[in-house]
Design an enzyme around this catalytic site. Sequence first.
Site, PDB file in Angstrom:
ATOM      1  CG  LEU A 162      -1.928   1.154   1.339  1.00 20.78           C
ATOM      2  CD1 LEU A 162      -3.183   0.693   2.085  1.00 20.78           C
ATOM      3  CD2 LEU A 162      -1.355   2.370   2.068  1.00 20.78           C
ATOM      4  CG  LEU A 163       2.209   5.215  -2.635  1.00 21.63           C
ATOM      5  CD1 LEU A 163       3.510   5.464  -1.888  1.00 21.63           C
ATOM      6  CD2 LEU A 163       2.377   5.483  -4.133  1.00 21.63           C
ATOM      7  CG  ASP A 164      -1.336   7.297   3.079  1.00 23.04           C
ATOM      8  OD1 ASP A 164      -2.209   7.721   2.305  1.00 23.04           O
ATOM      9  OD2 ASP A 164      -1.255   7.637   4.275  1.00 23.04           O
ATOM     10  N   GLY A 166       0.925  11.436   0.711  1.00 20.86           N
ATOM     11  CA  GLY A 166       0.587  12.467   1.689  1.00 20.86           C
ATOM     12  C   GLY A 166       0.152  11.801   2.985  1.00 20.86           C
ATOM     13  CD1 TRP A 169       2.807  14.333  12.497  1.00 22.07           C
ATOM     14  CD2 TRP A 169       0.810  14.941  11.715  1.00 22.07           C
ATOM     15  NE1 TRP A 169       2.807  15.704  12.391  1.00 22.07           N
ATOM     16  CE2 TRP A 169       1.590  16.118  11.914  1.00 22.07           C
ATOM     17  CE3 TRP A 169      -0.485  15.093  11.220  1.00 22.07           C
ATOM     18  CZ2 TRP A 169       1.118  17.395  11.649  1.00 22.07           C
ATOM     19  CZ3 TRP A 169      -0.959  16.374  10.944  1.00 22.07           C
ATOM     20  CH2 TRP A 169      -0.165  17.497  11.160  1.00 22.07           C
ATOM     21  CB  THR A 188       4.912  13.403   4.238  1.00 17.14           C
ATOM     22  OG1 THR A 188       4.603  14.773   4.567  1.00 17.14           O
ATOM     23  CG2 THR A 188       6.108  12.980   5.079  1.00 17.14           C
ATOM     24  CG  LEU A 189       6.433  16.835  -0.560  1.00  8.75           C
ATOM     25  CD1 LEU A 189       5.908  17.866  -1.554  1.00  8.75           C
ATOM     26  CD2 LEU A 189       7.758  16.269  -1.053  1.00  8.75           C
ATOM     27  CB  CYS A 355     -12.661  25.308   6.443  1.00  7.20           C
ATOM     28  SG  CYS A 355     -11.242  25.878   5.481  1.00  7.20           S
TER      29      CYS A 355
END
Length: 392
Positions: A162-164, A166, A169, A188-189, A355
């Site tokens: 599995l690739l997530d 973004g 945490w 993540t960046l 939002c």
Amino acid sequence: MAGVTSQIKLPLRVELWNGQKLDFSTEAPRVTIRLPQASAARYLLTPSLSNLGTAYVEGDIEVKGAAHDMISIVNALAKSTLTADGKLARIVRSFTHDRKKDAAAIRYHYDVSNEFYRQFLDPGMVYSCAYFEHGDEDLATAQLKKIDHILTKIDVQPGQTLLDIGCGWGALVIRAAQRFGARCVGITLSENQCALARERVKAAGLEDMIEIRIQDYRDVRGTFDRITSVGMFEHVGLKHLPEYFGIIDRLLAEDGVVMNHGITSTDPENGEAPYGGGEFIEKYVFPHGELAHIGAVLKAMQQGNLEAYDVENLRRHYARTLAIWTENFEAKADKVKELAGDKRFRIWHVYLAGCAYAFDQDWISLYQIVCGKAGRHPQALPWSRNYMYGKA
């Protein structure tokens, strides 16, 4: 200004620099705007969300009241005095995206500090829309249900990769490994996110099943059985969505399944929130963020060689999630100011409540889309949604 107060009825009080108080209705004021000097009156002459938000953030005006009341009353003031056209309309902003600019935007938003986010998020540090199956769940329960909802929708099986994209945490990949037995890569960046995610993976004893990387999605290589992208594609850019989904197609196994979970515009032309709300977010919160209409997203998926299997609207869920985040944020106001400073407190005070209001007003929405490679034989597709909801 006295003439304005006679025309607009709102539970709002304006305190002028000379001590004069102007009430906009006979109802007890729920929000008070203080103008420290005469020059601040200009903000009320064109009270757009951008103008008043900027004035509040920069300290040119003072605002007292709960964030929910602040946003709803300021929106009512804007609607009563302005027309949603020109700069205040649902305009479409387009930005140039590349690895350097995207990384800088992510760092600006996410690398405030992990402790900052911890003040208003759930213990799992999930910074995306929760899933309130029954509507009465607390935030922690709803966030765990959201993760399980996603992992069940993509039908992840033990031993699958599995690739997530973004990964935040690390909550989703940790759950995917612990409960579903998946072997995960989270990217993540954000250096802050990466550091804490790695700590959490180590604490859970899952280092042999999970790898956390600082990596741009465009640089990932390999093939994955399952791919998730939660709250990330808003950073991709409208023009780059076909490329983004094409990269996911390249990384996906032939029989793989993808889940894209993200915020969308409800304007068919991909326009942002009206009355300057989008301008405020671009300036202070999410540089270079762009929201696409769900129709544009589905078109871009097809252009990227992906077929949508299932689409679910979670607008109500994100309105509720943001309302809870706002309550938590206000309850920890002193700590937040200590961690991030007064100006960033004011930015996020407006942003979170704004939002929530935007989701309430149907200016923006949230969709989960399950998809796979286009052109597969129909026998590869499920007959119904039963598998999504039958697994406890």
